[in-house]
Scaffold this motif. Structure first.
Motif, PDB file in Angstrom:
ATOM      1  N   GLY A 191       5.874   5.556  -2.463  1.00 45.54           N
ATOM      2  CA  GLY A 191       5.056   5.488  -3.712  1.00 45.54           C
ATOM      3  C   GLY A 191       4.443   4.246  -3.716  1.00 45.54           C
ATOM      4  N   PHE A 192       3.766   3.802  -4.795  1.00 40.99           N
ATOM      5  CA  PHE A 192       3.151   2.552  -5.074  1.00 40.99           C
ATOM      6  C   PHE A 192       4.013   1.675  -5.996  1.00 40.99           C
ATOM      7  CE2 PHE A 192      -0.277   5.423  -3.685  1.00 40.99           C
ATOM      8  CZ  PHE A 192      -1.003   4.398  -2.840  1.00 40.99           C
ATOM      9  N   LYS A 193       3.955   0.288  -5.843  1.00 43.39           N
ATOM     10  CA  LYS A 193       4.684  -0.563  -6.761  1.00 43.39           C
ATOM     11  C   LYS A 193       4.277  -0.551  -8.208  1.00 43.39           C
ATOM     12  CE  LYS A 193       6.117  -4.156  -3.296  1.00 43.39           C
ATOM     13  NZ  LYS A 193       6.009  -5.470  -2.851  1.00 43.39           N
ATOM     14  N   GLU A 194       2.985  -0.396  -8.299  1.00 45.00           N
ATOM     15  CA  GLU A 194       2.174  -0.627  -9.476  1.00 45.00           C
ATOM     16  C   GLU A 194       1.142   0.837  -9.559  1.00 45.00           C
ATOM     17  OE1 GLU A 194       3.717  -1.637 -12.064  1.00 45.00           O
ATOM     18  OE2 GLU A 194       4.819  -3.250 -10.946  1.00 45.00           O
ATOM     19  N   ASP A 195       0.655   1.350 -10.507  1.00 43.02           N
ATOM     20  CA  ASP A 195      -0.727   2.023 -10.357  1.00 43.02           C
ATOM     21  C   ASP A 195      -1.540   1.568  -9.603  1.00 43.02           C
ATOM     22  OD1 ASP A 195       1.079   3.764 -11.828  1.00 43.02           O
ATOM     23  OD2 ASP A 195      -0.373   3.781 -13.771  1.00 43.02           O
ATOM     24  N   SER A 196      -2.032   2.252  -8.661  1.00 45.70           N
ATOM     25  CA  SER A 196      -3.292   1.908  -7.899  1.00 45.70           C
ATOM     26  C   SER A 196      -4.449   2.597  -7.896  1.00 45.70           C
ATOM     27  CB  SER A 196      -2.786   1.757  -6.326  1.00 45.70           C
ATOM     28  OG  SER A 196      -3.574   1.120  -5.578  1.00 45.70           O
ATOM     29  N   ASN A 197      -5.335   2.659  -6.875  1.00 47.38           N
ATOM     30  CA  ASN A 197      -6.397   3.529  -6.801  1.00 47.38           C
ATOM     31  C   ASN A 197      -6.970   3.343  -5.497  1.00 47.38           C
ATOM     32  OD1 ASN A 197      -8.421   1.169  -6.625  1.00 47.38           O
ATOM     33  ND2 ASN A 197      -7.759   0.664  -8.333  1.00 47.38           N
ATOM     34  N   LYS A 198      -8.045   4.272  -5.203  1.00 48.99           N
ATOM     35  CA  LYS A 198      -8.578   4.392  -3.977  1.00 48.99           C
ATOM     36  C   LYS A 198      -8.978   3.249  -3.302  1.00 48.99           C
ATOM     37  CE  LYS A 198     -10.206   8.773  -3.484  1.00 48.99           C
ATOM     38  NZ  LYS A 198     -11.143   9.772  -3.344  1.00 48.99           N
ATOM     39  N   GLU A 199      -9.576   2.767  -4.096  1.00 46.08           N
ATOM     40  CA  GLU A 199     -10.420   1.169  -3.519  1.00 46.08           C
ATOM     41  C   GLU A 199      -9.360   0.226  -3.188  1.00 46.08           C
ATOM     42  OE1 GLU A 199     -12.898   3.973  -5.321  1.00 46.08           O
ATOM     43  OE2 GLU A 199     -11.429   2.721  -6.371  1.00 46.08           O
ATOM     44  N   GLU A 200      -8.408  -0.001  -4.141  1.00 50.28           N
ATOM     45  CA  GLU A 200      -7.351  -1.137  -3.766  1.00 50.28           C
ATOM     46  C   GLU A 200      -6.817  -0.571  -2.379  1.00 50.28           C
ATOM     47  OE1 GLU A 200      -3.703  -3.259  -5.910  1.00 50.28           O
ATOM     48  OE2 GLU A 200      -3.905  -1.123  -6.160  1.00 50.28           O
ATOM     49  N   TYR A 201      -6.109   0.822  -2.281  1.00 50.99           N
ATOM     50  CA  TYR A 201      -5.495   1.333  -1.132  1.00 50.99           C
ATOM     51  C   TYR A 201      -6.298   1.123   0.402  1.00 50.99           C
ATOM     52  CZ  TYR A 201      -4.488   5.186   1.949  1.00 50.99           C
ATOM     53  OH  TYR A 201      -4.363   5.834   3.167  1.00 50.99           O
ATOM     54  N   LEU A 202      -7.569   1.416   0.139  1.00 57.98           N
ATOM     55  CA  LEU A 202      -8.316   1.445   1.324  1.00 57.98           C
ATOM     56  C   LEU A 202      -8.583  -0.086   1.696  1.00 57.98           C
ATOM     57  CD1 LEU A 202     -11.100   4.157   0.733  1.00 57.98           C
ATOM     58  CD2 LEU A 202      -9.511   4.124   2.565  1.00 57.98           C
ATOM     59  N   ASN A 203      -8.601  -0.878   0.863  1.00 57.42           N
ATOM     60  CA  ASN A 203      -8.841  -2.626   1.188  1.00 57.42           C
ATOM     61  C   ASN A 203      -7.460  -3.037   1.828  1.00 57.42           C
ATOM     62  OD1 ASN A 203     -10.116  -4.941   0.976  1.00 57.42           O
ATOM     63  ND2 ASN A 203      -8.425  -5.617  -0.611  1.00 57.42           N
ATOM     64  N   HIS A 204      -6.366  -2.451   1.233  1.00 61.10           N
ATOM     65  CA  HIS A 204      -5.120  -2.758   1.981  1.00 61.10           C
ATOM     66  C   HIS A 204      -4.948  -2.218   3.369  1.00 61.10           C
ATOM     67  CE1 HIS A 204      -3.151  -5.678  -1.055  1.00 61.10           C
ATOM     68  NE2 HIS A 204      -3.640  -4.764  -1.974  1.00 61.10           N
ATOM     69  N   LEU A 205      -5.321  -0.962   3.498  1.00 62.84           N
ATOM     70  CA  LEU A 205      -5.237  -0.164   4.769  1.00 62.84           C
ATOM     71  C   LEU A 205      -5.998  -0.977   5.835  1.00 62.84           C
ATOM     72  CD1 LEU A 205      -3.852   2.277   5.729  1.00 62.84           C
ATOM     73  CD2 LEU A 205      -5.897   3.416   5.347  1.00 62.84           C
ATOM     74  N   GLU A 206      -7.201  -1.177   5.449  1.00 62.67           N
ATOM     75  CA  GLU A 206      -8.017  -1.948   6.289  1.00 62.67           C
ATOM     76  C   GLU A 206      -7.668  -3.263   6.569  1.00 62.67           C
ATOM     77  OE1 GLU A 206     -12.020  -2.122   4.498  1.00 62.67           O
ATOM     78  OE2 GLU A 206     -11.905   0.429   4.382  1.00 62.67           O
ATOM     79  N   ASN A 207      -6.945  -4.097   5.767  1.00 63.50           N
ATOM     80  CA  ASN A 207      -6.447  -5.389   6.123  1.00 63.50           C
ATOM     81  C   ASN A 207      -5.023  -5.586   6.577  1.00 63.50           C
ATOM     82  OD1 ASN A 207      -8.624  -7.368   5.258  1.00 63.50           O
ATOM     83  ND2 ASN A 207      -8.419  -6.086   3.284  1.00 63.50           N
ATOM     84  N   ASN A 208      -4.603  -4.274   7.031  1.00 68.80           N
ATOM     85  CA  ASN A 208      -3.121  -4.026   7.509  1.00 68.80           C
ATOM     86  C   ASN A 208      -2.209  -4.867   6.514  1.00 68.80           C
ATOM     87  OD1 ASN A 208      -3.548  -2.820   9.972  1.00 68.80           O
ATOM     88  ND2 ASN A 208      -2.737  -4.546  11.329  1.00 68.80           N
ATOM     89  N   THR A 209      -2.293  -4.626   5.137  1.00 67.59           N
ATOM     90  CA  THR A 209      -1.167  -5.001   4.299  1.00 67.59           C
ATOM     91  C   THR A 209      -0.863  -3.896   3.300  1.00 67.59           C
ATOM     92  OG1 THR A 209      -3.176  -5.658   2.901  1.00 67.59           O
ATOM     93  CG2 THR A 209      -2.297  -7.421   4.154  1.00 67.59           C
ATOM     94  N   LEU A 210      -1.070  -2.659   3.596  1.00 72.66           N
ATOM     95  CA  LEU A 210      -0.766  -1.606   2.906  1.00 72.66           C
ATOM     96  C   LEU A 210       0.774  -1.732   2.533  1.00 72.66           C
ATOM     97  CD1 LEU A 210      -1.264   1.200   1.778  1.00 72.66           C
ATOM     98  CD2 LEU A 210      -0.654   2.129   3.788  1.00 72.66           C
ATOM     99  N   VAL A 211       1.583  -2.162   3.227  1.00 71.64           N
ATOM    100  CA  VAL A 211       3.033  -2.294   2.897  1.00 71.64           C
ATOM    101  C   VAL A 211       3.400  -3.217   1.565  1.00 71.64           C
ATOM    102  CG1 VAL A 211       5.283  -2.850   3.826  1.00 71.64           C
ATOM    103  CG2 VAL A 211       3.894  -1.782   5.300  1.00 71.64           C
TER     104      VAL A 211
END
Length: 322
Positions: free
Chosen positions: A138-158
């Motif tokens: 899961g996520f460290k803190e509550d997140s959302n679709k936009e934040e998730y996609l931004n990190h996915l695109e920047n290879n920083t999802l982890v």
């Protein structure tokens, strides 16, 4: 006339995985001859991977064969009424030599609409952990679709995912929608709904022996993900010779049963019971027959066996549907 029911073991269905290793052989004594065996499917009716009985008078028959012939006796009256002639759970052991991909599983509604499948609620019991092994849940803190996609695109999802150290005996319960990954150095017993639907979000840019990256399922996953922080770690009692509840959810109930001697078991015929031996050795005695099990064994006790005993020095996961 229905065949006589007895505790059944099944031929392991072994799966090579890019992240797999050899611990299923060295620790659990599975008959592997590959250096990248990641999974041993112990009890399965997934299409193309249906378990075959390995012992007793029904040896060589498939789990689906005996369910079709004797659904109430194998599944139990309540399980048969709820699921028809489907075996609703899948039991596995996993060896993660490397990190698994970061992934998510859809819920029943999405899985039914898209794949005509069950969803995939699951739990992990950690059987062995190398020093500093960890899992992502899961996520460290509550997140959302936009934040998730931004990190996915920047290879920083982890960086926004919860990274938890794992040790032997730890249990994690993952409801559908929980983003997760088993980390390197873990051997895990997994209990889950019967489903092989996985949406892969990120695979650490790995390539296979042919230099190809594995397929990602970013678009499919968007509606499946729970973007809120979740609690997955389960505390549980460890009282000897007693079924200590770890997980009690709509899909399965799992108890931790540490054996030190003999335990009499009485069932009502509504559900099958599965025992996974996660440490030690034990035996089941039923109708004056003894069946012996060791670490890494999985046994299906059909619902028709309502009275039997367990005896040994072992740690056992006891699973049924309530």
């Amino acid at each position: 006339m229905s065949a006589k029911m007895y505790p059944m073991q099944f031929e392991p269905i072994l799966k090579e995985r890019i992240w797999g290793g050899e611990k299923l052989k060295t620790i659990l004594n599975k008959p592997i001859n590959s250096k990248i065996t990641g999974e041993s499917w112990e009890l399965s009716t997934v299409e193309g991977d249906v378990s075959i009985i390995a012992n007793g008078s029904l040896k060589g028959k498939s789990l689906m064969d005996i369910i079709n012939e004797s659904p109430d006796e194998v599944l139990g009256t309540a399980v048969h009424a709820r699921f028809g002639k489907q075996f609703p759970l899948l039991f596995k052991y996993l060896d993660a030599r490397e990190d698994l991909s970061i992934q998510v599983h859809p819920n029943d509604k999405l899985a039914k609409e898209r794949h005509n499948s069950f969803g995939k609620t699951e739990m992990w019991y950690v059987m062995q952990a190398d020093t500093d092994s960890r899992i992502i849940v899961g996520f460290k803190e509550d997140s959302n679709k936009e934040e998730y996609l931004n990190h996915l695109e920047n290879n920083t999802l982890v960086s926004i995912l919860d990274d938890v150290k794992a040790k032997s005996g730890d249990v994690f319960f993952l409801e559908t929608g929980t983003v997760h990954a088993i980390g390197a150095g873990l051997v895990v017993a997994e209990i889950q709904q019967t489903s092989d639907i996985t949406y892969r979000l990120y695979d650490f840019d790995r390539v296979d022996a042919q230099g190809n990256k594995r397929e990602l399922h970013v678009d499919l996953a968007l509606d499946a993900i729970n973007y809120n922080k979740v609690e997955t770690f389960k505390n549980y009692d460890k009282v000897f010779n007693q079924s200590n509840v770890i997980v009690d959810c709509p899909y399965f109930t799992t108890n931790y049963l540490p054996l030190d001697g003999k335990v009499e078991v009485s069932k009502n015929g509504k559900s099958f019971t599965v025992y996974m031996c996660v440490d030690g050795n034990f035996e089941i005695e039923s109708e004056n027959e003894k069946y012996i099990y060791k670490k890494g064994d999985t046994v299906l006790v059909p619902a028709a066996l309502k009275s039997f005993s367990l005896n040994g020095n072992a740690a056992v996961l006891e699973v049924c549907i309530v």
